[in-house]
Design a protein around this motif. Sequence first.
Motif, PDB file in Angstrom:
ATOM      1  N   SER A 231       0.849  -1.284  -0.168  1.00 45.78           N
ATOM      2  CA  SER A 231       0.028  -0.102   0.141  1.00 45.78           C
ATOM      3  C   SER A 231       1.073   1.196  -0.018  1.00 45.78           C
ATOM      4  CB  SER A 231      -0.728   0.190   1.225  1.00 45.78           C
ATOM      5  OG  SER A 231      -1.762   1.281   1.462  1.00 45.78           O
ATOM      6  N   ALA A 232       1.950   1.213   0.942  1.00 45.93           N
ATOM      7  CA  ALA A 232       2.979   2.479   0.789  1.00 45.93           C
ATOM      8  C   ALA A 232       3.584   2.554  -0.361  1.00 45.93           C
ATOM      9  CB  ALA A 232       3.741   2.179   2.096  1.00 45.93           C
ATOM     10  N   GLU A 233       4.049   1.634  -0.973  1.00 47.07           N
ATOM     11  CA  GLU A 233       4.796   1.686  -2.166  1.00 47.07           C
ATOM     12  C   GLU A 233       3.568   2.068  -3.480  1.00 47.07           C
ATOM     13  OE1 GLU A 233       6.914  -1.341  -5.660  1.00 47.07           O
ATOM     14  OE2 GLU A 233       6.217  -2.110  -3.869  1.00 47.07           O
ATOM     15  N   HIS A 234       2.610   1.733  -3.358  1.00 47.88           N
ATOM     16  CA  HIS A 234       1.535   2.306  -4.252  1.00 47.88           C
ATOM     17  C   HIS A 234       1.217   3.749  -4.264  1.00 47.88           C
ATOM     18  CE1 HIS A 234      -1.915   1.958  -6.900  1.00 47.88           C
ATOM     19  NE2 HIS A 234      -2.630   2.846  -6.187  1.00 47.88           N
ATOM     20  N   ARG A 235       0.984   4.265  -2.938  1.00 48.56           N
ATOM     21  CA  ARG A 235       0.991   5.496  -2.648  1.00 48.56           C
ATOM     22  C   ARG A 235       2.074   6.234  -3.126  1.00 48.56           C
ATOM     23  NH1 ARG A 235      -3.326   6.283   1.131  1.00 48.56           N
ATOM     24  NH2 ARG A 235      -3.673   4.578   2.305  1.00 48.56           N
ATOM     25  N   ALA A 236       3.091   5.720  -3.148  1.00 46.90           N
ATOM     26  CA  ALA A 236       4.295   6.497  -3.215  1.00 46.90           C
ATOM     27  C   ALA A 236       4.523   6.601  -5.068  1.00 46.90           C
ATOM     28  CB  ALA A 236       5.689   5.861  -3.002  1.00 46.90           C
ATOM     29  N   ARG A 237       4.275   5.473  -5.725  1.00 47.53           N
ATOM     30  CA  ARG A 237       4.131   5.355  -7.014  1.00 47.53           C
ATOM     31  C   ARG A 237       3.053   6.452  -7.635  1.00 47.53           C
ATOM     32  NH1 ARG A 237       7.859   2.292  -8.912  1.00 47.53           N
ATOM     33  NH2 ARG A 237       8.630   0.279  -7.633  1.00 47.53           N
ATOM     34  N   GLN A 238       2.038   6.596  -7.196  1.00 46.37           N
ATOM     35  CA  GLN A 238       1.131   7.299  -7.622  1.00 46.37           C
ATOM     36  C   GLN A 238       1.406   8.619  -7.378  1.00 46.37           C
ATOM     37  OE1 GLN A 238      -0.942   5.209  -9.365  1.00 46.37           O
ATOM     38  NE2 GLN A 238      -2.899   6.254  -8.534  1.00 46.37           N
ATOM     39  N   ALA A 239       2.119   9.059  -6.242  1.00 42.26           N
ATOM     40  CA  ALA A 239       2.590  10.488  -6.196  1.00 42.26           C
ATOM     41  C   ALA A 239       3.813  10.939  -6.700  1.00 42.26           C
ATOM     42  CB  ALA A 239       2.892  10.534  -4.543  1.00 42.26           C
ATOM     43  N   GLY A 240       4.441   9.980  -7.715  1.00 45.29           N
ATOM     44  CA  GLY A 240       5.304  10.321  -8.464  1.00 45.29           C
ATOM     45  C   GLY A 240       6.595  10.170  -7.452  1.00 45.29           C
ATOM     46  N   LEU A 241       6.812   9.588  -6.435  1.00 48.22           N
ATOM     47  CA  LEU A 241       7.846   9.384  -5.562  1.00 48.22           C
ATOM     48  C   LEU A 241       8.613   8.142  -5.900  1.00 48.22           C
ATOM     49  CD1 LEU A 241       6.473  10.948  -2.263  1.00 48.22           C
ATOM     50  CD2 LEU A 241       7.937  12.017  -3.748  1.00 48.22           C
ATOM     51  N   THR A 242       9.190   8.016  -7.220  1.00 51.33           N
ATOM     52  CA  THR A 242       9.752   6.659  -7.474  1.00 51.33           C
ATOM     53  C   THR A 242      10.866   6.183  -6.685  1.00 51.33           C
ATOM     54  OG1 THR A 242      11.132   7.971  -9.239  1.00 51.33           O
ATOM     55  CG2 THR A 242       9.013   7.096  -9.925  1.00 51.33           C
ATOM     56  N   GLY A 243      11.569   7.028  -6.148  1.00 47.43           N
ATOM     57  CA  GLY A 243      12.781   6.651  -5.477  1.00 47.43           C
ATOM     58  C   GLY A 243      12.425   5.988  -3.938  1.00 47.43           C
ATOM     59  N   LEU A 244      11.451   6.727  -3.450  1.00 49.29           N
ATOM     60  CA  LEU A 244      10.877   6.483  -2.326  1.00 49.29           C
ATOM     61  C   LEU A 244      10.199   5.141  -2.404  1.00 49.29           C
ATOM     62  CD1 LEU A 244      10.241   6.682   0.792  1.00 49.29           C
ATOM     63  CD2 LEU A 244       8.332   8.160   0.232  1.00 49.29           C
ATOM     64  N   ALA A 245       9.415   4.668  -3.689  1.00 45.26           N
ATOM     65  CA  ALA A 245       8.772   3.532  -3.895  1.00 45.26           C
ATOM     66  C   ALA A 245       9.800   2.501  -3.836  1.00 45.26           C
ATOM     67  CB  ALA A 245       8.035   3.889  -4.979  1.00 45.26           C
ATOM     68  N   ARG A 246      10.908   2.878  -4.678  1.00 45.73           N
ATOM     69  CA  ARG A 246      11.856   1.663  -4.673  1.00 45.73           C
ATOM     70  C   ARG A 246      12.454   1.245  -3.091  1.00 45.73           C
ATOM     71  NH1 ARG A 246      13.606   4.660  -9.174  1.00 45.73           N
ATOM     72  NH2 ARG A 246      15.469   5.845  -7.923  1.00 45.73           N
ATOM     73  N   GLU A 247      12.712   2.071  -2.537  1.00 41.22           N
ATOM     74  CA  GLU A 247      13.136   1.699  -0.767  1.00 41.22           C
ATOM     75  C   GLU A 247      11.982   0.954  -0.467  1.00 41.22           C
ATOM     76  OE1 GLU A 247      16.181   5.851  -0.270  1.00 41.22           O
ATOM     77  OE2 GLU A 247      14.029   5.630   0.521  1.00 41.22           O
ATOM     78  N   LEU A 248      10.887   1.353  -0.507  1.00 40.83           N
ATOM     79  CA  LEU A 248       9.768   0.560  -0.195  1.00 40.83           C
ATOM     80  C   LEU A 248       9.596  -0.890  -0.460  1.00 40.83           C
ATOM     81  CD1 LEU A 248       7.107   3.548   0.089  1.00 40.83           C
ATOM     82  CD2 LEU A 248       8.040   2.346   2.255  1.00 40.83           C
TER      83      LEU A 248
END
Length: 256
Positions: A231-248
């Motif tokens: 869920s956190a990774e999906h939220r990050a990708r939806q928000a355009g935070l691709t670097g944070l999504a990779r860390e998640l």
Amino acid sequence: MVFGVADALPARLAGDIHAVLRRYASGDDFLQLFPVPLWSFLHWAAPTDGAARGHAERAHALSLLLHLWDDHLVDAQLPLNFARLHVRGAVWADFVDAARSLCRESAVPQSVVDSHADTYLNAVGAPEEPADLAAYCAVFERQAAVWTVVPRILAESAAAPAELAALVGDFAVAWRLTDDVHDVAADTAAGVRGAVWHELRTPAGSSRPSVADPDAAAARLRARAGRLLDSAEHRARQAGLTGLARELALSRLGLP
């Protein structure tokens, strides 16, 4: 940054605080105590410079220290003395001041800080007995209110995506679950009712393993943590935070 909390103390008392902090941090890198996404969101989503950046970094670093300090004072992992009690008050005051300064810099009502502070204090100072695992997770989410105040201020100022506070909250609860699984032997010996205890007392459905099986309970908790990380990774990708999504995504390694 956090080592400065003892600067106003006499040298002898400050020495005790610095020694504790160095034991926690194994040096000066205090943030290594916490999983990366719990603080790296500042790199991916906060303003890159200016006063707001400084206030955000200070408030969030102090929130991490505050949560740890309170937890260890209450459960006696950190034996209480005057210097440690004094520093707890100083950390709280500095945290609130930095968060309110971020609000002023970001044109966000300071009531946001008051709301998160009240939520945290109620959750740790007068915790309710959770009825089940879902309630246990909800209590910890409220205890993490000091960790989500900076993401919320940044989001309300439009400096960061609206999803930031929610994804930090999802990650925090996932971390709590996996940490409880890791610490189950110590918690059982100490009589601590952590996530595994609550999962074991949850009635079993027809398609679930026996609740008497702690290994099955741990597996279910890891799966639940994995869903929160998804869920956190999906939220990050939806928000355009691709670097944070990779860390998640990397944080999910080892989970079902």
